[in-house]
Motif scaffolding. Structure first.
Motif, PDB file in Angstrom:
ATOM      1  N   ALA A  37       1.698   6.979  -6.596  1.00  0.00           N
ATOM      2  CA  ALA A  37       0.571   7.854  -6.934  1.00  0.00           C
ATOM      3  C   ALA A  37       0.915   9.310  -6.610  1.00  0.00           C
ATOM      4  O   ALA A  37       0.571  10.218  -7.368  1.00  0.00           O
ATOM      5  CB  ALA A  37      -0.685   7.423  -6.179  1.00  0.00           C
ATOM      6  N   ALA A  38       1.621   9.533  -5.496  1.00  0.00           N
ATOM      7  CA  ALA A  38       1.993  10.895  -5.108  1.00  0.00           C
ATOM      8  C   ALA A  38       2.876  11.535  -6.176  1.00  0.00           C
ATOM      9  O   ALA A  38       2.713  12.714  -6.521  1.00  0.00           O
ATOM     10  CB  ALA A  38       2.722  10.885  -3.763  1.00  0.00           C
ATOM     11  N   ALA A  39       3.803  10.747  -6.727  1.00  0.00           N
ATOM     12  CA  ALA A  39       4.676  11.265  -7.783  1.00  0.00           C
ATOM     13  C   ALA A  39       3.859  11.678  -8.997  1.00  0.00           C
ATOM     14  O   ALA A  39       4.074  12.752  -9.578  1.00  0.00           O
ATOM     15  CB  ALA A  39       5.717  10.209  -8.161  1.00  0.00           C
ATOM     16  N   VAL A  40       2.876  10.847  -9.370  1.00  0.00           N
ATOM     17  CA  VAL A  40       2.043  11.163 -10.535  1.00  0.00           C
ATOM     18  C   VAL A  40       1.205  12.411 -10.272  1.00  0.00           C
ATOM     19  O   VAL A  40       1.067  13.274 -11.149  1.00  0.00           O
ATOM     20  CB  VAL A  40       1.137   9.960 -10.901  1.00  0.00           C
ATOM     21  N   VAL A  41       0.652  12.516  -9.043  1.00  0.00           N
ATOM     22  CA  VAL A  41      -0.171  13.686  -8.697  1.00  0.00           C
ATOM     23  C   VAL A  41       0.647  14.974  -8.824  1.00  0.00           C
ATOM     24  O   VAL A  41       0.196  15.960  -9.424  1.00  0.00           O
ATOM     25  CB  VAL A  41      -0.742  13.540  -7.264  1.00  0.00           C
ATOM     26  N   LEU A  42       1.870  14.961  -8.291  1.00  0.00           N
ATOM     27  CA  LEU A  42       2.731  16.151  -8.361  1.00  0.00           C
ATOM     28  C   LEU A  42       3.043  16.517  -9.812  1.00  0.00           C
ATOM     29  O   LEU A  42       2.955  17.688 -10.203  1.00  0.00           O
ATOM     30  CB  LEU A  42       4.041  15.896  -7.611  1.00  0.00           C
ATOM     31  N   LEU A  43       3.398  15.520 -10.605  1.00  0.00           N
ATOM     32  CA  LEU A  43       3.752  15.805 -11.996  1.00  0.00           C
ATOM     33  C   LEU A  43       2.550  16.288 -12.791  1.00  0.00           C
ATOM     34  O   LEU A  43       2.656  17.220 -13.590  1.00  0.00           O
ATOM     35  CB  LEU A  43       4.356  14.557 -12.650  1.00  0.00           C
ATOM     36  N   ALA A  44       1.377  15.676 -12.539  1.00  0.00           N
ATOM     37  CA  ALA A  44       0.170  16.107 -13.254  1.00  0.00           C
ATOM     38  C   ALA A  44      -0.168  17.556 -12.894  1.00  0.00           C
ATOM     39  O   ALA A  44      -0.544  18.355 -13.759  1.00  0.00           O
ATOM     40  CB  ALA A  44      -1.002  15.186 -12.905  1.00  0.00           C
ATOM     41  N   ALA A  45      -0.009  17.902 -11.619  1.00  0.00           N
ATOM     42  CA  ALA A  45      -0.287  19.275 -11.187  1.00  0.00           C
ATOM     43  C   ALA A  45       0.687  20.245 -11.843  1.00  0.00           C
ATOM     44  O   ALA A  45       0.308  21.356 -12.233  1.00  0.00           O
ATOM     45  CB  ALA A  45      -0.195  19.378  -9.670  1.00  0.00           C
ATOM     46  N   GLU A  87       3.878   1.548  -1.068  1.00  0.00           N
ATOM     47  CA  GLU A  87       4.528   1.666  -2.365  1.00  0.00           C
ATOM     48  C   GLU A  87       3.585   2.310  -3.390  1.00  0.00           C
ATOM     49  O   GLU A  87       3.976   3.179  -4.160  1.00  0.00           O
ATOM     50  CB  GLU A  87       4.909   0.264  -2.826  1.00  0.00           C
ATOM     51  N   LYS A  88       2.313   1.873  -3.357  1.00  0.00           N
ATOM     52  CA  LYS A  88       1.337   2.403  -4.315  1.00  0.00           C
ATOM     53  C   LYS A  88       1.059   3.881  -4.056  1.00  0.00           C
ATOM     54  O   LYS A  88       0.943   4.671  -4.994  1.00  0.00           O
ATOM     55  CB  LYS A  88       0.030   1.605  -4.241  1.00  0.00           C
ATOM     56  N   VAL A  89       0.932   4.253  -2.779  1.00  0.00           N
ATOM     57  CA  VAL A  89       0.645   5.651  -2.455  1.00  0.00           C
ATOM     58  C   VAL A  89       1.812   6.531  -2.891  1.00  0.00           C
ATOM     59  O   VAL A  89       1.620   7.622  -3.430  1.00  0.00           O
ATOM     60  CB  VAL A  89       0.361   5.823  -0.943  1.00  0.00           C
ATOM     61  N   MET A  90       3.062   6.019  -2.721  1.00  0.00           N
ATOM     62  CA  MET A  90       4.237   6.813  -3.118  1.00  0.00           C
ATOM     63  C   MET A  90       4.265   7.059  -4.623  1.00  0.00           C
ATOM     64  O   MET A  90       4.549   8.162  -5.065  1.00  0.00           O
ATOM     65  CB  MET A  90       5.528   6.116  -2.681  1.00  0.00           C
ATOM     66  N   ARG A 124       0.817  -1.198   0.000  1.00  0.00           N
ATOM     67  CA  ARG A 124       0.000   0.000   0.000  1.00  0.00           C
ATOM     68  C   ARG A 124       0.863   1.264   0.000  1.00  0.00           C
ATOM     69  O   ARG A 124       0.627   2.198  -0.760  1.00  0.00           O
ATOM     70  CB  ARG A 124      -0.943   0.000   1.210  1.00  0.00           C
TER      71      ARG A 124
END
Lengths: 107, 233
Positions: free
Chosen positions: A44-52, A39-42, A37
Protein backbone atom coordinates in the motif's frame (compact mmCIF):
# COMPACT_ATOMS: atom_id res chain seq x y z
CA UNK A 1 20.87 21.58 -11.50
CA UNK A 2 21.74 19.06 -8.80
CA UNK A 3 25.39 18.40 -7.98
CA UNK A 4 26.45 15.40 -10.19
CA UNK A 5 28.59 13.84 -7.43
CA UNK A 6 25.71 13.83 -4.96
CA UNK A 7 23.43 12.49 -7.68
CA UNK A 8 25.84 9.63 -8.43
CA UNK A 9 26.05 8.70 -4.73
CA UNK A 10 22.25 8.76 -4.48
CA UNK A 11 21.92 6.47 -7.53
CA UNK A 12 24.46 4.02 -6.08
CA UNK A 13 22.77 3.98 -2.65
CA UNK A 14 19.44 3.28 -4.33
CA UNK A 15 21.11 0.47 -6.33
CA UNK A 16 22.74 -1.19 -3.29
CA UNK A 17 19.58 -0.77 -1.21
CA UNK A 18 17.35 -2.21 -3.93
CA UNK A 19 19.65 -5.20 -4.41
CA UNK A 20 19.65 -5.84 -0.65
CA UNK A 21 15.85 -5.80 -0.60
CA UNK A 22 15.78 -8.22 -3.54
CA UNK A 23 18.29 -10.73 -2.18
CA UNK A 24 16.83 -10.69 1.35
CA UNK A 25 14.18 -13.27 0.36
CA UNK A 26 16.52 -15.82 -1.28
CA UNK A 27 19.01 -15.45 1.60
CA UNK A 28 16.35 -16.07 4.24
CA UNK A 29 15.55 -19.28 2.37
CA UNK A 30 13.90 -20.99 5.31
CA UNK A 31 10.13 -21.03 5.06
CA UNK A 32 9.97 -17.71 6.83
CA UNK A 33 7.00 -15.63 5.83
CA UNK A 34 6.49 -11.94 6.35
CA UNK A 35 3.45 -11.17 8.50
CA UNK A 36 0.56 -10.69 6.09
CA UNK A 37 -0.26 -7.30 7.53
CA UNK A 38 3.30 -5.97 7.07
CA UNK A 39 3.28 -7.20 3.49
CA UNK A 40 -0.01 -5.43 2.78
CA UNK A 41 1.11 -2.15 4.36
CA UNK A 42 4.33 -2.24 2.29
CA UNK A 43 2.53 -2.68 -0.99
CA UNK A 44 0.00 0.00 0.00
CA UNK A 45 2.88 2.38 0.80
CA UNK A 46 4.30 1.87 -2.69
CA UNK A 47 0.92 2.68 -4.25
CA UNK A 48 0.48 5.77 -2.04
CA UNK A 49 3.90 7.13 -3.09
CA UNK A 50 3.28 6.50 -6.78
CA UNK A 51 -0.23 7.99 -6.66
CA UNK A 52 1.16 11.11 -4.96
CA UNK A 53 3.82 11.39 -7.66
CA UNK A 54 1.14 11.09 -10.35
CA UNK A 55 -0.90 13.87 -8.73
CA UNK A 56 1.99 16.26 -8.13
CA UNK A 57 3.59 15.61 -11.53
CA UNK A 58 0.25 16.07 -13.29
CA UNK A 59 -1.12 19.09 -11.41
CA UNK A 60 1.82 21.10 -10.08
CA UNK A 61 4.89 22.84 -11.47
CA UNK A 62 7.31 24.18 -8.87
CA UNK A 63 5.15 25.54 -6.04
CA UNK A 64 2.17 26.43 -8.25
CA UNK A 65 -0.36 24.89 -10.62
CA UNK A 66 0.65 23.26 -13.92
CA UNK A 67 -1.90 24.84 -16.27
CA UNK A 68 -4.49 22.90 -18.26
CA UNK A 69 -2.74 21.07 -21.11
CA UNK A 70 -0.71 18.71 -18.94
CA UNK A 71 -3.50 17.58 -16.55
CA UNK A 72 -5.79 17.14 -19.58
CA UNK A 73 -3.24 14.88 -21.26
CA UNK A 74 -2.79 12.82 -18.08
CA UNK A 75 -6.58 12.51 -17.73
CA UNK A 76 -6.92 11.19 -21.30
CA UNK A 77 -4.10 8.71 -20.67
CA UNK A 78 -5.68 7.63 -17.38
CA UNK A 79 -9.10 6.98 -18.94
CA UNK A 80 -7.49 4.92 -21.73
CA UNK A 81 -5.43 2.92 -19.20
CA UNK A 82 -8.60 2.30 -17.19
CA UNK A 83 -10.25 0.92 -20.36
CA UNK A 84 -7.27 -1.47 -20.73
CA UNK A 85 -5.94 0.17 -23.88
CA UNK A 86 -2.34 -0.96 -24.66
CA UNK A 87 0.39 0.92 -22.80
CA UNK A 88 1.92 2.43 -25.93
CA UNK A 89 -1.36 4.11 -26.89
CA UNK A 90 -1.77 5.49 -23.36
CA UNK A 91 1.61 7.22 -23.62
CA UNK A 92 1.02 8.54 -27.15
CA UNK A 93 -2.51 9.79 -26.37
CA UNK A 94 -1.40 11.62 -23.21
CA UNK A 95 1.48 13.34 -24.99
CA UNK A 96 -0.58 14.14 -28.10
CA UNK A 97 -3.42 15.68 -26.05
CA UNK A 98 -1.06 17.97 -24.15
CA UNK A 99 0.89 18.88 -27.29
CA UNK A 100 -2.32 19.50 -29.27
CA UNK A 101 -3.80 21.77 -26.60
CA UNK A 102 -0.58 23.80 -26.45
CA UNK A 103 -0.58 24.08 -30.22
CA UNK A 104 -3.96 25.85 -30.09
CA UNK A 105 -2.77 28.13 -27.30
CA UNK A 106 -4.02 26.41 -24.11
CA UNK A 107 -1.30 26.81 -21.40
CA UNK B 1 24.60 -21.73 -23.80
CA UNK B 2 22.48 -22.48 -26.88
CA UNK B 3 21.29 -25.77 -25.48
CA UNK B 4 20.31 -24.07 -22.23
CA UNK B 5 18.26 -21.58 -24.22
CA UNK B 6 16.58 -24.41 -26.16
CA UNK B 7 15.72 -26.31 -22.98
CA UNK B 8 14.24 -23.14 -21.53
CA UNK B 9 12.17 -22.61 -24.65
CA UNK B 10 10.88 -26.17 -24.56
CA UNK B 11 10.01 -25.79 -20.88
CA UNK B 12 8.08 -22.62 -21.58
CA UNK B 13 5.88 -23.67 -24.49
CA UNK B 14 4.76 -21.38 -27.27
CA UNK B 15 1.85 -19.37 -25.76
CA UNK B 16 3.82 -18.47 -22.64
CA UNK B 17 6.92 -17.58 -24.68
CA UNK B 18 4.76 -15.23 -26.78
CA UNK B 19 3.21 -13.57 -23.71
CA UNK B 20 6.66 -13.02 -22.22
CA UNK B 21 7.99 -11.58 -25.50
CA UNK B 22 5.09 -9.09 -25.62
CA UNK B 23 5.72 -7.96 -22.03
CA UNK B 24 9.44 -7.48 -22.78
CA UNK B 25 8.60 -5.43 -25.86
CA UNK B 26 6.12 -3.26 -23.95
CA UNK B 27 8.73 -2.66 -21.24
CA UNK B 28 11.17 -1.59 -23.93
CA UNK B 29 8.70 1.05 -25.10
CA UNK B 30 8.14 2.28 -21.53
CA UNK B 31 11.93 2.41 -21.16
CA UNK B 32 12.13 4.52 -24.31
CA UNK B 33 9.71 7.07 -22.87
CA UNK B 34 11.42 6.95 -19.46
CA UNK B 35 14.78 7.77 -21.05
CA UNK B 36 13.36 10.58 -23.17
CA UNK B 37 11.35 12.07 -20.27
CA UNK B 38 14.32 12.00 -17.86
CA UNK B 39 16.62 13.82 -20.27
CA UNK B 40 13.77 16.15 -21.25
CA UNK B 41 13.39 16.97 -17.54
CA UNK B 42 16.92 18.35 -17.54
CA UNK B 43 18.97 15.33 -16.39
CA UNK B 44 22.17 14.25 -18.13
CA UNK B 45 22.04 11.06 -20.22
CA UNK B 46 24.07 8.99 -17.73
CA UNK B 47 21.48 9.37 -14.93
CA UNK B 48 18.58 7.39 -16.46
CA UNK B 49 20.98 4.94 -18.16
CA UNK B 50 22.96 4.13 -14.99
CA UNK B 51 19.75 3.86 -12.92
CA UNK B 52 18.37 1.32 -15.39
CA UNK B 53 21.49 -0.85 -15.25
CA UNK B 54 22.18 -0.84 -11.50
CA UNK B 55 18.73 -0.25 -9.96
CA UNK B 56 16.59 -1.89 -12.68
CA UNK B 57 13.20 -1.18 -11.07
CA UNK B 58 10.97 0.95 -13.30
CA UNK B 59 8.60 2.50 -10.77
CA UNK B 60 11.39 3.58 -8.41
CA UNK B 61 13.37 4.96 -11.35
CA UNK B 62 10.40 7.09 -12.42
CA UNK B 63 9.98 8.26 -8.83
CA UNK B 64 13.70 9.07 -8.44
CA UNK B 65 13.92 10.96 -11.71
CA UNK B 66 10.60 12.75 -11.09
CA UNK B 67 11.76 14.07 -7.72
CA UNK B 68 15.24 15.12 -8.88
CA UNK B 69 14.00 16.71 -12.11
CA UNK B 70 11.45 18.72 -10.09
CA UNK B 71 14.38 20.15 -8.12
CA UNK B 72 14.01 17.83 -5.12
CA UNK B 73 16.95 16.53 -3.13
CA UNK B 74 18.60 13.26 -4.26
CA UNK B 75 18.27 12.05 -0.66
CA UNK B 76 14.47 12.36 -0.74
CA UNK B 77 14.54 10.63 -4.15
CA UNK B 78 16.59 7.71 -2.77
CA UNK B 79 14.32 7.25 0.27
CA UNK B 80 11.22 7.30 -1.92
CA UNK B 81 12.79 4.80 -4.35
CA UNK B 82 13.75 2.39 -1.55
CA UNK B 83 10.25 2.56 -0.05
CA UNK B 84 8.72 1.70 -3.41
CA UNK B 85 11.18 -1.21 -3.84
CA UNK B 86 10.47 -2.66 -0.38
CA UNK B 87 7.90 -4.92 -2.08
CA UNK B 88 10.85 -6.92 -3.45
CA UNK B 89 11.36 -8.45 0.01
CA UNK B 90 7.98 -10.15 -0.30
CA UNK B 91 8.72 -11.12 -3.92
CA UNK B 92 12.07 -12.64 -2.91
CA UNK B 93 10.44 -14.80 -0.25
CA UNK B 94 7.87 -15.97 -2.79
CA UNK B 95 10.35 -16.94 -5.54
CA UNK B 96 13.47 -18.02 -3.60
CA UNK B 97 13.00 -21.66 -4.75
CA UNK B 98 12.51 -20.53 -8.33
CA UNK B 99 15.73 -18.51 -8.43
CA UNK B 100 17.80 -21.49 -7.24
CA UNK B 101 20.81 -21.70 -4.90
CA UNK B 102 24.49 -20.80 -5.01
CA UNK B 103 25.76 -18.13 -7.39
CA UNK B 104 22.39 -17.94 -9.15
CA UNK B 105 21.05 -15.92 -6.22
CA UNK B 106 23.09 -12.88 -7.28
CA UNK B 107 22.00 -12.37 -10.91
CA UNK B 108 18.64 -13.98 -10.14
CA UNK B 109 17.88 -11.39 -7.47
CA UNK B 110 18.95 -8.46 -9.63
CA UNK B 111 16.60 -9.65 -12.40
CA UNK B 112 13.58 -9.63 -10.04
CA UNK B 113 10.71 -7.51 -11.39
CA UNK B 114 6.94 -7.42 -10.90
CA UNK B 115 6.55 -9.05 -14.31
CA UNK B 116 8.80 -12.09 -14.05
CA UNK B 117 7.67 -12.78 -10.48
CA UNK B 118 4.07 -12.75 -11.71
CA UNK B 119 4.91 -15.06 -14.63
CA UNK B 120 6.80 -17.48 -12.36
CA UNK B 121 4.03 -17.63 -9.75
CA UNK B 122 1.51 -18.30 -12.55
CA UNK B 123 3.09 -21.67 -13.52
CA UNK B 124 2.39 -25.03 -11.85
CA UNK B 125 5.67 -26.97 -11.85
CA UNK B 126 9.12 -25.80 -10.80
CA UNK B 127 10.76 -26.33 -14.21
CA UNK B 128 8.28 -24.02 -15.90
CA UNK B 129 8.46 -21.52 -13.04
CA UNK B 130 12.26 -21.38 -13.42
CA UNK B 131 12.11 -21.03 -17.19
CA UNK B 132 9.48 -18.28 -17.02
CA UNK B 133 11.38 -16.37 -14.31
CA UNK B 134 14.77 -16.41 -16.03
CA UNK B 135 13.66 -15.90 -19.62
CA UNK B 136 11.33 -13.05 -18.68
CA UNK B 137 13.90 -11.47 -16.35
CA UNK B 138 16.72 -11.53 -18.92
CA UNK B 139 14.37 -10.41 -21.71
CA UNK B 140 13.11 -7.43 -19.71
CA UNK B 141 16.64 -6.48 -18.63
CA UNK B 142 17.82 -6.36 -22.25
CA UNK B 143 14.71 -4.61 -23.67
CA UNK B 144 14.42 -2.12 -20.80
CA UNK B 145 18.05 -1.02 -20.95
CA UNK B 146 18.12 -0.78 -24.76
CA UNK B 147 14.89 1.24 -24.63
CA UNK B 148 16.18 3.60 -21.95
CA UNK B 149 19.47 4.18 -23.78
CA UNK B 150 17.71 4.91 -27.08
CA UNK B 151 15.17 7.16 -25.33
CA UNK B 152 17.85 9.12 -23.50
CA UNK B 153 19.72 9.77 -26.77
CA UNK B 154 16.45 10.73 -28.46
CA UNK B 155 15.48 13.01 -25.58
CA UNK B 156 18.78 14.88 -25.74
CA UNK B 157 18.01 15.75 -29.39
CA UNK B 158 14.62 17.22 -28.51
CA UNK B 159 15.15 20.57 -26.81
CA UNK B 160 11.66 21.56 -25.71
CA UNK B 161 9.90 18.39 -24.56
CA UNK B 162 6.78 20.30 -23.48
CA UNK B 163 5.95 20.96 -27.14
CA UNK B 164 5.66 17.19 -27.63
CA UNK B 165 3.65 16.75 -24.44
CA UNK B 166 6.27 14.49 -22.84
CA UNK B 167 5.58 16.13 -19.45
CA UNK B 168 2.06 14.65 -19.62
CA UNK B 169 3.32 11.23 -20.73
CA UNK B 170 5.29 10.74 -17.51
CA UNK B 171 2.40 10.95 -15.01
CA UNK B 172 0.19 9.03 -17.46
CA UNK B 173 2.64 6.10 -17.47
CA UNK B 174 2.71 6.04 -13.67
CA UNK B 175 -1.08 6.29 -13.50
CA UNK B 176 -1.40 3.26 -15.79
CA UNK B 177 0.99 1.39 -13.47
CA UNK B 178 -0.93 2.13 -10.24
CA UNK B 179 -4.51 1.87 -11.54
CA UNK B 180 -4.83 -1.92 -11.01
CA UNK B 181 -3.71 -1.57 -7.36
CA UNK B 182 -6.35 1.11 -6.76
CA UNK B 183 -9.14 -1.48 -7.22
CA UNK B 184 -8.52 -2.48 -3.59
CA UNK B 185 -10.67 -0.17 -1.45
CA UNK B 186 -8.31 0.14 1.54
CA UNK B 187 -5.37 0.99 -0.74
CA UNK B 188 -7.48 3.47 -2.70
CA UNK B 189 -8.54 5.33 0.46
CA UNK B 190 -4.93 5.58 1.66
CA UNK B 191 -3.74 6.71 -1.79
CA UNK B 192 -6.43 9.41 -2.06
CA UNK B 193 -5.58 10.74 1.40
CA UNK B 194 -1.90 10.71 0.45
CA UNK B 195 -2.62 12.62 -2.77
CA UNK B 196 -4.52 15.32 -0.84
CA UNK B 197 -1.66 15.69 1.66
CA UNK B 198 0.97 15.87 -1.11
CA UNK B 199 -0.97 18.48 -3.10
CA UNK B 200 -1.65 20.57 0.01
CA UNK B 201 2.04 20.43 0.96
CA UNK B 202 3.37 21.37 -2.50
CA UNK B 203 3.21 25.19 -2.10
CA UNK B 204 4.88 24.97 1.34
CA UNK B 205 7.62 22.32 1.12
CA UNK B 206 10.78 21.91 -1.00
CA UNK B 207 10.30 19.77 -4.13
CA UNK B 208 10.35 16.01 -3.51
CA UNK B 209 9.17 16.18 0.09
CA UNK B 210 5.41 16.41 -0.65
CA UNK B 211 5.58 12.93 -2.22
CA UNK B 212 7.16 11.49 0.95
CA UNK B 213 4.59 13.29 3.11
CA UNK B 214 1.90 11.39 1.21
CA UNK B 215 2.79 8.38 3.39
CA UNK B 216 0.63 10.10 6.05
CA UNK B 217 -2.21 8.65 3.97
CA UNK B 218 -1.34 5.20 5.36
CA UNK B 219 -3.06 6.31 8.59
CA UNK B 220 -6.29 5.67 6.68
CA UNK B 221 -5.16 2.21 5.55
CA UNK B 222 -7.25 -0.52 7.19
CA UNK B 223 -6.47 -4.17 6.57
CA UNK B 224 -9.84 -5.93 6.43
CA UNK B 225 -10.47 -7.89 9.62
CA UNK B 226 -12.77 -10.88 9.86
CA UNK B 227 -16.01 -9.74 11.54
CA UNK B 228 -17.36 -13.13 12.72
CA UNK B 229 -16.23 -12.76 16.34
CA UNK B 230 -18.29 -9.66 16.87
CA UNK B 231 -21.36 -11.26 15.35
CA UNK B 232 -21.32 -14.22 17.79
CA UNK B 233 -21.98 -12.27 20.95
Amino acid sequence: MTNPGLLLVAVLILAVGTFSLRIAGPLLRTRFELPERAEKVMSAAAVVLLAALVATAALTAGHGAAGIARPAGVLVGGVLAWRNVPFVLVIVAAAATAAGLRLIGVP
Amino acid sequence: MRSIWRTLREDLGKPLARDIALVCLADGVVGLSYGAISVGGGLQVWVPVLLSLVVFAGASQFLFVGIVAAGGSPIAATIAGLLVNSRHVAFGLAVSDVIGGGWKKLPGSHLMTDENVAFALGQDDLRRKRAAYWVCGIGIFVCWNLGVFAGARLGSVITDTDVFGLDAAFPAVLLALVLPSLRDKATRTAALAGVVVALAATPLLPAGLPVLFALVGLVFYRVQQPVEQEVVR
